[in-house]
Structure formats: structure tokens, C-alpha cells
Write an enzyme that holds these catalytic residues in place. Structure first.
Site, PDB file in Angstrom:
ATOM      1  N   HIS A   1      -6.597  -6.452  -0.734  1.00  0.00           N
ATOM      2  CA  HIS A   1      -5.524  -5.486  -0.514  1.00  0.00           C
ATOM      3  C   HIS A   1      -4.391  -6.107   0.297  1.00  0.00           C
ATOM      4  CE1 HIS A   1      -4.002  -1.362  -0.245  1.00  0.00           C
ATOM      5  NE2 HIS A   1      -3.804  -1.535   1.042  1.00  0.00           N
TER       6      HIS A   1
ATOM      7  N   ASP B   1      -8.881  -6.062  -4.718  1.00  0.00           N
ATOM      8  CA  ASP B   1      -8.681  -4.772  -4.045  1.00  0.00           C
ATOM      9  C   ASP B   1      -9.106  -3.637  -4.962  1.00  0.00           C
ATOM     10  OD1 ASP B   1      -7.758  -2.750  -2.303  1.00  0.00           O
ATOM     11  OD2 ASP B   1      -5.795  -2.739  -3.270  1.00  0.00           O
TER      12      ASP B   1
ATOM     13  N   SER C   1       0.813  -1.202   0.000  1.00  0.00           N
ATOM     14  CA  SER C   1       0.000   0.000   0.000  1.00  0.00           C
ATOM     15  C   SER C   1       0.854   1.263   0.000  1.00  0.00           C
ATOM     16  CB  SER C   1      -0.970  -0.041   1.173  1.00  0.00           C
ATOM     17  OG  SER C   1      -2.070   0.783   0.933  1.00  0.00           O
TER      18      SER C   1
END
EC number: 3.4.16.6
Length: 687
Positions: free
Chosen positions: A503, A446, A226
Site C-alpha cells: 500500500h 496491497d 490512499s
């Protein structure tokens, strides 16, 4: 929408526009004024004079794991604690009060096996300000939590699981920037830009190698997810050009569902929405979405909603067009947060008397509004409880942190204003041209840092005289005969799209990410003599084997526990050779003995099976949350993961700030719905 993130949360921060956010922190610290910035040049580093020893940082046990080093099937050596990261007064990251007395916390899991050579991975979660305990307790680490309701002590405990990256590499989970997780930052000492973060990481590394000199010079990788897609390229660039750590053995960087290039990733929201069928003007929700969310089957996504999405992208594009130089393009771009909002807005509605919304980290799920994914993953409530227990804090040498652990610290995020920083994508070509391989991987479900945006990045990247992957084709990736994703490689850059994952890819499919990192690090399991039980891994025509991780006793082979200790390896090899010799002698003896017996008697003699190969479906009850199905069987969530979780306001007294600590609920079936099934995806996801 505005804000920053990495594990990504959806909250607004002033003056930025990002699809990312962080969870609210319960740490109440006064706001600090922006410090004066002096010279940006990095001078000679001030060395720390007092550091703990490795013995001081050793963690022999945790609740639920009384003696990790002598565990019968999964021995583990853990070290944890804080090390100084303040580079010195007047240096980058040390101007005025900035960074003063800062310390970075780490947890290190030593490698359990040594396939030819040692490797070290430094892992970072995103946020900014999100703790790497997300990685160690829910993703790529050796641990998972056990709910208090399932323990005899009535406490949340830890258990060991297979599929962690410590199998073939020492993994160091770092809480950074200062103030994140168990790390420390003074009230006015938070960091503001990526060059400051890099300076603190370099200082931390120097102190780390002072305490663990045996790891200096070992092949090293940086990995994370991320918003770590911003950290990692800056850290890699700093190490490549470091005067403090010359000739640093950086062998690769790996970024999962990373926020890297806003100019490519904002448009990726629209492409993802159309490809997934989330927005398809004038038609019903896609069949795949209907299957998971049957209660919404009659909803129509109107032409107006599609037009609003396209209009939001147009406004964003006008802002993005103002930036033509990647070294001046900011991490977040004004007015672009509206793009993801326009994708998710149609999925916010009343359902069975409750307002729900899409889980932006896994579009197969929905969540209570306004959490929209903040209640996920389901392990999070127990992670909070575990890391706030006195026994755990003491065992992990984290007692000096006065405030309670929080997953993501908003103060860290707010202070990291990035006024002097550009997007990390600008650094990728020079990293590749310096000979450092890059792996980008993306969970296919995601939204917030989705695979379409990642693909736009790699296809538009120019390095080595060519653009993107040129003529390199995407190849199918199989694990034990089941397709788990696709893989593409060219000129040092690899891209892996991973099916049936969110994610946090390691949370959903830990064995797939284990195979992925082994391939990226080029781990050769043939260098592990005596390892009998194996899985197959194939990308295109490249077929390899990986060690079967499971109960060695049931596998029928030698213990699969080596930890990189050559004495243990020699012992196991000797035992294995002795056993083989003994079996051969016994067989020869039996042969000559029974040759003298009547045939009718001999026919009743058979060698007894000593064990069985433990297949992926041969699991202890309760292990399904951590074990990925490698055949055609489906993996269902257990009752704990199916639980409703905590409501938004029932944990405020513990610092949960009314955010809720449960799981984004699937709407199809509270108990029977399948979370994911390898081999059952939509065909579109496989190309």
C-alpha cells in the site's frame, strides 16, 4: 465493516461503509455539533495579516543531522511550520465555528537538483486524518529514522536517504485537514466535506506563496496515496477553477493505491482474491501464499467461504446499483465493507498459540489480530518517538500544537462525514479534459486499495470521446534490466502497476517510485552536465537514463549535489571542465614522455582507476531498508525490521491506545525470509 481511510486502517465508524479506517488518536477533544451551513459560494478571500517569514520557518538541523545544508553528499534545505487556512467567516469552510483559526502544517524539502526547470510537488497522506510525515519519513521523502538503540545520544534520530522525490522537485508535505498531524483545528472547528477541505487548501496556498513568492508560477503537481485519492481530484478541480489563484500552473496529479471509486473498487476485492489465489474454492491456498506462510499450507479455503464472499458482493452490488450518477455516488456505500471482510476472514486463525490475520496493506505478511496491518510498517514506532521528542518538535516549529503527534487522528476522520460530498472519480474526466495529466499507481501486494480496483477504474473511465485506454497496450517497465512493473498511457492518463510493493509503495521500492515520478514530470537528466553515473530505465521502446543516487565519492564522478542553485551548478561545471582538461594534458604529457622510454618499461605503466561505479549491491551495512535492489540480488530485512515489535498494550501510557506498534510478521522464517525479490514474482503479476 465501516469507516474511512487512506493509509488505511481497519476500524468501524458509524453510518459509513468503506474498506478504510484510521488509527485511533490519543487526542481527547470534546465532540462538536454539526455547524449550520450557509451559502456554498466562495467569496473573496480574507488575507492573513501576520505570517512567518521564510527565515522563521527554516530548519537548519534535526537530531542526527546537525547541519543539513552543508551535508557533504546530500545537502538539504528544509522549511516547516504552520500557515493559516481559515478562508473567512461565512465562506465555504468558514461557516459558524467550522474551520475557525485553523492552520495547516507543512514540511518542505527544497529540490536538490534542477533539470532544466523547477518543479513543486504537494504531497498528502490519507486517512482521512493521517499525517504526511508518513510520506516524508517512510516513503517519498529524504528522511528515515534511526532507532535510539543505534545512536550515541540514546534518542531516535534522522538520517538522509537516496531515492526521495526532492531529488528533482521541491516537495511540500502537508498535514490536512486541520487537526491532522501537527496541524491545528479548534475543538468545534473540524471540517465536514470536500469543498471545505478545498477552500482551506486554497487559502493555505495563498499564504504559502506569500511566504515563498519564488515558487508561485512554478510547475506544480499534487500527489498522495490512499484516501488522498479523494482529496487530490477535489483540490485539482478547485485549482483549475480558482478565482483566487487564476491560471494556476497545475501540471499533473499522481495517486498511489487510491480510494477513488467505490463502485469499481468493492468488486475489485473479489477479483484480487481470485487472481492472487487467496480464495480458490475447494483448493489449497495458492503456492505463492504457501511459500510465505508455510505454517498454513494445510488450510483449505472451502466452497462455503467462496460462496460467502460472492454473497457479500451481491448484497453490495444491490446497494451500488442505487447510484447511477457519479456526482451523487457517495465515497462509501452501505453494506459493502463486508466484501473485504469476507476475503480476509479465512486468514484469521490461531497460529503457534497466537491469533493472527492478514496484513491488508501487504498480503505477503500477517499480523497479530486484530491489528491486521496496523502494526506496519516497521519504522512506525520510531516515527512516533521521533516526532514526540522536544528537540524535534522545536526544530520543526511545531511547539504550538498542544497535543502529541499521532499518525492518524480519529476526530478528523469522524467529523469529515461527507454528507454533502460525492466520490472523486466523478471529477477525473474534466481534469483530463482540462489538460492536466493523471498518474495512478498501485503496489501489487496491497489489498485495501488494490490494483484490480484501480484497473477497473481506468478501464471504465470515459473522457475525450473514448473509454479507458482504448488501443493503448500495457508495456513492461524495467530499471537497470530488472522488470519492476508495467506502464500504460493514453490521452493524458497513465497507470503504473509496481511489483513487489505494498500500500505504501515508496516504503518498499523508493528508487522505483523515484523513476516513476521523474518520468511523469518528464525530467530530462541530460540537462544535468557532468552527471557521469547513471541507471537505465525502459518502458517498452522508451529507454532513458536516471542519475545514479549513491555516494558520489565512490561513484568516481563529480558530486551529485546541486540543489537547483545555479551558482553551485556553474561552480561544479567549471570544476568538471578543469579536471577534464587537466587529465587530457596529463595523458598527452605522459604519452610523449614514455615514448622515449624502453617498451619493456612502458608496458608496466597503467592509469590507476580513480574510482568505481557503485552498484546497487555495494551498500553500507544498514542501508538495505531504504535501498531497492536493481539487479537480481534479493533484499533482506535487517534485524531491526525483523524484531517482534511492541505488544498491543505495552505503550498505552504514551498514547498508543493498545494498538501495538510493531511490524506485521512474516511467518515463513523470523530471520531468513526474503521480503521481496525483483524477478521472482508469480508470472500472473506481470500481465
Amino acid at each position: 465493516m465501516s469507516g474511512n481511510d487512506a493509509r488505511a486502517r481497519v476500524r468501524s465508524l458509524p453510518s459509513t461503509s468503506s474498506p478504510l479506517e484510521t488509527r485511533d488518536s490519543d487526542e481527547q477533544e470534546s465532540s462538536s455539533s454539526q455547524s449550520q451551513r450557509g451559502s456554498r459560494k466562495r467569496g473573496p478571500q480574507r488575507r492573513a495579516t501576520e505570517l512567518p517569514s521564510a527565515a522563521d520557518l527554516y530548519v537548519p538541523s534535526l537530531p542526527g543531522l546537525p547541519d543539513m545544508a552543508t551535508h557533504p553528499t546530500h545537502p538539504l534545505n528544509i522549511y516547516a511550520g504552520m500557515l493559516p487556512s481559515y478562508p473567512g467567516e461565512g465562506k465555504v469552510g468558514g461557516e459558524g465555528e467550522t474551520g475557525k483559526d485553523a492552520k495547516l502544517y507543512f514540511l518542505m524539502a527544497k529540490a536538490r537538483r534542477n533539470a532544466g526547470k523547477e518543479r513543486v510537488i504537494f504531497w498528502f497522506n490519507g486517512g482521512p486524518g493521517c499525517s504526511s510525515f508518513d510520506g516524508s519519513l517512510m516513503e517519498v521523502g529524504p528522511f528515515r529514522t534511526v532507532p535510539a538503540s543505534e545512536t550515541t545520544t540514546g534518542m531516535v534520530e534522522a538520517k538522509l536517504v537516496e531515492g526521495g522525490w526532492e531529488e528533482f522537485a521541491t516537495v511540500v508535505f502537508v498535514d490536512q485537514p486541520p487537526g491532522t498531524g501537527y496541524s491545528y483545528a479548534a475543538t468545534n472547528g473540524y471540517l465536514h466535506d470536500f469543498d471545505e477541505l478545498s477552500a482551506h487548501f486554497i487559502e493555505f496556498l495563498q499564504n504559502f506563496y506569500t511566504v515563498f513568492p519564488e515558487l508561485k508560477g512554478v510547475d506544480t503537481y499534487l500527489a498522495g496515496e490512499s484516501f488522498a485519492g479523494q482529496y487530490i481530484p477535489f483540490f485539482a478541480d478547485a485549482l483549475i477553477n480558482s478565482a483566487e489563484l487564476p491560471n494556476f500552473p497545475l501540471k499533473g496529479i499522481a495517486i498511489g493505491n487510491g480510494w477513488i471509486d467505490p463502485k469499481e473498487q468493492y468488486p475489485g476485492y473479489v477479483e484480487f482474491a481470485y487472481e492472487k489465489g487467496l480464495i480458490d474454492s475447494g483448493t489449497p491456498v495458492s503456492a505463492a501464499f504457501v511459500d510465505l506462510h508455510k505454517e498454513r499450507a494445510d488450510q483449505m479455503l472451502t466452497d462455503q467461504e467462496a460462496e460467502e464472499m460472492e454473497a457479500a458482493l451481491k448484497r453490495c452490488q444491490e446497494e451500488m446499483d442505487k447510484y447511477t450518477d457519479p456526482f451523487t455516488t457517495p465515497v462509501n456505500i452501505d453494506h459493502c465493507g463486508e466484501v473485504m471482510d469476507s476475503v480476509t476472514r479465512p486468514f484469521t486463525q490461531e497460529l503457534n498459540g497466537k491469533k493472527v490475520c492478514m496484513n491488508v496493506y501487504d498480503v505477503r505478511l500477517v499480523d497479530d489480530f486484530p491489528a491486521c496491518g496496523m502494526n506496519w510498517p516497521p519504522d512506525l514506532p520510531d516515527v512516533y518517538t521521533f516526532l514526540r521528542q522536544d528537540e524535534v518538535i522545536s526544530a520543526l516549529h511545531a511547539s504550538s500544537k498542544e497535543t502529541a503527534w499521532v499518525e492518524c487522528n480519529n476526530k478528523v476522520s469522524y467529523e469529515l462525514n461527507l454528507k454533502h460530498s460525492h466520490m472523486s472519480a466523478a471529477l477525473l474526466p474534466s481534469i483530463l479534459e482540462a489538460g492536466v495529466p493523471i498518474l495512478m499507481f498501485a503496489g501489487a501486494e496491497d489489498l485495501i486499495c488494490n490494483y484490480k480496483g484501480i484497473e477497473r477504474i481506468v478501464n471504465g473511465l470515459e473522457w475525450g470521446g473514448e473509454k479507458g485506454f482504448a488501443n493503448a497496450t500495457s508495456q513492461e517497465w524495467y530499471l537497470n534490466g530488472t522488470q519492476v512493473g508495467t506502464w500504460q498511457t493514453s490521452r493524458g492518463l497513465s497507470y503504473a502497476k509496481i511489483f513487489d510493493s505494498s500500500h505504501m509503495v515508496g516504503f518498499d521500492v523508493p528508487h522505483v517510485t523515484n523513476d516513476m515520478i521523474m518520468r511523469f514530470m518528464d525530467v530530462d537528466v541530460s540537462l544535468l552536465p557532468g552527471m557521469i553515473s547513471q541507471w537505465s530505465s525502459r518502458i517498452g521502446d522508451d529507454e532513458r537514463t536516471m542519475i545514479h543516487v549513491g555516494d558520489a565519492g565512490e561513484a568516481g564522478g563529480v558530486p551529485l549535489i546541486k540543489g537547483g542553485n545555479t551558482d553551485w551548478e556553474a561552480w561544479y561545471n567549471a570544476v568538471f571542465a578543469f579536471l577534464v582538461l587537466g587529465i587530457l594534458v596529463s595523458i598527452v604529457g605522459l604519452y610523449f614522455y614514455f615514448r622515449r622510454k624502453p617498451v619493456s618499461y612502458r608496458s608496466r605503466i597503467a592509469l590507476k582507476q580513480r574510482g568505481r561505479h557503485r552498484q546497487s549491491h555495494d551498500r553500507d551495512e544498514g542501508d538495505t531498508a531504504e535501498r531497492m535492489p536493481l539487479g537480481s540480488e534479493r533484499l533482506e530485512l535487517d534485524d531491526i525490521e525483523r524484531a517482534e515489535g511492541y505488544e498491543f498494550d505495552d505503550r498505552d501510557d504514551e498514547g498508543y491506545s493498545g494498538k501495538g506498534k510493531g511490524k506485521g510478521k512474516e511467518l515463513a522464517d523470523d530471520r531468513e525470509e526474503v521480503m521481496f525479490a525483483l524477478g521472482d514474482d508469480d508470472e500472473d503479476d506481470r500481465h
